[in-house]
Scaffold this motif. Sequence first.
Motif, PDB file in Angstrom:
ATOM      1  N   ILE A  16       5.259  -3.606   5.185  1.00  0.00           N
ATOM      2  CA  ILE A  16       4.190  -4.606   4.481  1.00  0.00           C
ATOM      3  C   ILE A  16       3.683  -3.892   3.135  1.00  0.00           C
ATOM      4  O   ILE A  16       3.249  -4.798   2.332  1.00  0.00           O
ATOM      5  CB  ILE A  16       2.777  -4.108   5.678  1.00  0.00           C
ATOM      6  N   ILE A  17       3.754  -2.636   2.913  1.00  0.00           N
ATOM      7  CA  ILE A  17       3.210  -2.012   1.446  1.00  0.00           C
ATOM      8  C   ILE A  17       4.442  -2.415   0.667  1.00  0.00           C
ATOM      9  O   ILE A  17       4.103  -2.965  -0.257  1.00  0.00           O
ATOM     10  CB  ILE A  17       3.515  -0.393   1.617  1.00  0.00           C
TER      11      ILE A  17
ATOM     12  N   ALA B 295       6.378  -5.048   0.492  1.00  0.00           N
ATOM     13  CA  ALA B 295       5.958  -6.489   0.291  1.00  0.00           C
ATOM     14  C   ALA B 295       4.974  -6.720  -0.807  1.00  0.00           C
ATOM     15  O   ALA B 295       4.863  -7.503  -1.653  1.00  0.00           O
ATOM     16  CB  ALA B 295       5.699  -7.213   1.572  1.00  0.00           C
ATOM     17  N   LEU B 296       3.819  -5.954  -0.594  1.00  0.00           N
ATOM     18  CA  LEU B 296       2.536  -5.951  -1.239  1.00  0.00           C
ATOM     19  C   LEU B 296       3.047  -5.528  -2.800  1.00  0.00           C
ATOM     20  O   LEU B 296       2.583  -6.211  -3.704  1.00  0.00           O
ATOM     21  CB  LEU B 296       1.620  -5.182  -1.033  1.00  0.00           C
ATOM     22  N   GLU B 297       3.915  -4.569  -2.842  1.00  0.00           N
ATOM     23  CA  GLU B 297       4.287  -3.893  -4.216  1.00  0.00           C
ATOM     24  C   GLU B 297       5.196  -4.715  -4.897  1.00  0.00           C
ATOM     25  O   GLU B 297       5.088  -4.836  -6.187  1.00  0.00           O
ATOM     26  CB  GLU B 297       4.884  -2.572  -3.804  1.00  0.00           C
TER      27      GLU B 297
ATOM     28  N   ILE C 243      -2.610   0.986   7.537  1.00  0.00           N
ATOM     29  CA  ILE C 243      -1.158   0.887   7.249  1.00  0.00           C
ATOM     30  C   ILE C 243      -0.738   2.050   6.164  1.00  0.00           C
ATOM     31  O   ILE C 243       0.270   2.388   6.217  1.00  0.00           O
ATOM     32  CB  ILE C 243      -0.886  -0.664   6.450  1.00  0.00           C
TER      33      ILE C 243
ATOM     34  N   THR D  99      -1.754   1.921  -1.509  1.00  0.00           N
ATOM     35  CA  THR D  99      -0.844   1.635  -2.561  1.00  0.00           C
ATOM     36  C   THR D  99      -1.849   1.348  -3.680  1.00  0.00           C
ATOM     37  O   THR D  99      -2.846   1.670  -3.737  1.00  0.00           O
ATOM     38  CB  THR D  99      -0.151   0.215  -2.115  1.00  0.00           C
ATOM     39  N   GLN D 100      -1.487   0.762  -4.683  1.00  0.00           N
ATOM     40  CA  GLN D 100      -2.265   0.242  -5.683  1.00  0.00           C
ATOM     41  C   GLN D 100      -2.116  -1.172  -5.875  1.00  0.00           C
ATOM     42  O   GLN D 100      -1.163  -2.085  -5.768  1.00  0.00           O
ATOM     43  CB  GLN D 100      -1.980   1.215  -6.987  1.00  0.00           C
TER      44      GLN D 100
ATOM     45  N   VAL E 187      -4.705  -0.402   2.826  1.00  0.00           N
ATOM     46  CA  VAL E 187      -3.953  -1.515   3.515  1.00  0.00           C
ATOM     47  C   VAL E 187      -4.392  -1.394   5.067  1.00  0.00           C
ATOM     48  O   VAL E 187      -4.246  -0.307   5.531  1.00  0.00           O
ATOM     49  CB  VAL E 187      -2.451  -1.995   3.162  1.00  0.00           C
TER      50      VAL E 187
ATOM     51  N   GLN F  60      -1.210 -12.496   6.468  1.00  0.00           N
ATOM     52  CA  GLN F  60      -0.709 -11.543   7.413  1.00  0.00           C
ATOM     53  C   GLN F  60      -1.779 -10.528   7.681  1.00  0.00           C
ATOM     54  O   GLN F  60      -1.582  -9.544   8.456  1.00  0.00           O
ATOM     55  CB  GLN F  60       0.135 -10.423   6.499  1.00  0.00           C
TER      56      GLN F  60
ATOM     57  N   LEU G 219      -4.276  -9.053   6.575  1.00  0.00           N
ATOM     58  CA  LEU G 219      -4.491  -7.854   5.846  1.00  0.00           C
ATOM     59  C   LEU G 219      -5.663  -7.828   4.925  1.00  0.00           C
ATOM     60  O   LEU G 219      -6.168  -8.720   4.532  1.00  0.00           O
ATOM     61  CB  LEU G 219      -3.433  -7.491   4.690  1.00  0.00           C
TER      62      LEU G 219
END
Lengths: 120, 220
Positions: A8-9, A11-13, B12, B15-16, B29, B189, B191
Amino acid sequence: MASATLSIIQALESAQLRKDLPEFRVGDTVAVHYKIVEGDKLRVQVFKGVVIKRHRAGLQSTFTVRKVSFNIGVERMFLQNSPRIEKLEVVSRGVVRRGRLYYLRDLTGKAARIQDEKDR
Amino acid sequence: MNQFPGVIGRKIGMTQLFLEDGSVVPCTVVESNVIVVGKRTQEKDGYDAVILGSGERKEKHTSKALAGAFKKAGVEPRRTLRELRCQADFAASVEVGAALKVDQLFEAGQFVDVQGTTKGRGFTGVMRRHHFAGNVRTHGTHEYRRHGGSIGTNMTPGRVKKGMKMPGQHGNKTRSVLNQKIVKVVPEQNLILIHGGIPGARNGLVFVRGAVKRHGGKAS
């Protein structure tokens, strides 16, 4: 469970990664066209110098460019995936034997030159 | 009491995110997958609430009483159940058995409160738990380097004051962070991206709801 979390991370990145920049390496001379907001005006500043460091960390990747301006060494770190980078030009390819060119800080003038790939 | 709508979520990780103007925000997240399992009403129970369910619960872990409750609601058994006190009109607007989507409840820019269980650190000394300075390392200090020092006086009052900071269990407590801003909502998703950190480890259970000190945290 853990891998699903990671993806998930990822994909976001990966959606934010910039793939339009040309490939460049440590030792190359680059010109970074960087968007700067002054008050309410947007202008583009060009920072030209030698790449002395690349920090490869996915979305958080950065690179450091060094130039000598009016006899004063200036180093600037850029976020590689930042939308503020309008354009990145590779001016010349350099030949170096290190991953981090911190030794350039102690050198000036002729000694601080980097061999061009074309002159090999 | 916080009566603003919210969800059960799973942390989850962090991130940035690059915003449009190029600034970078650190964000956590949270994945949310909740359905409405039941309701409490003013007439029957004396207060209004919706019961939210999240995660999967195996049949062998479901008692017959619980299984009956789930069957009555017409939903699959859920692992986590939580009552969410809310206003009557919100309770009326959701149906039992329906999924609560994150974009129904939250919007980018909204302020939320996040409750979670902090990472457990076990039985911990005062230096780590309360940031005591400890004692000098040298000058003949003998077996007294990480101790807390004195815990009070002698005859008066003749006891240790309540709330004295001493070694003990550190972490694994329910904690909330208030007024965290939502950076982005990804409805596909389910999120929510929240500015900054939230309590707990990855895969930990968290509860996200409108900020109580900002009237639900929405801009309007």
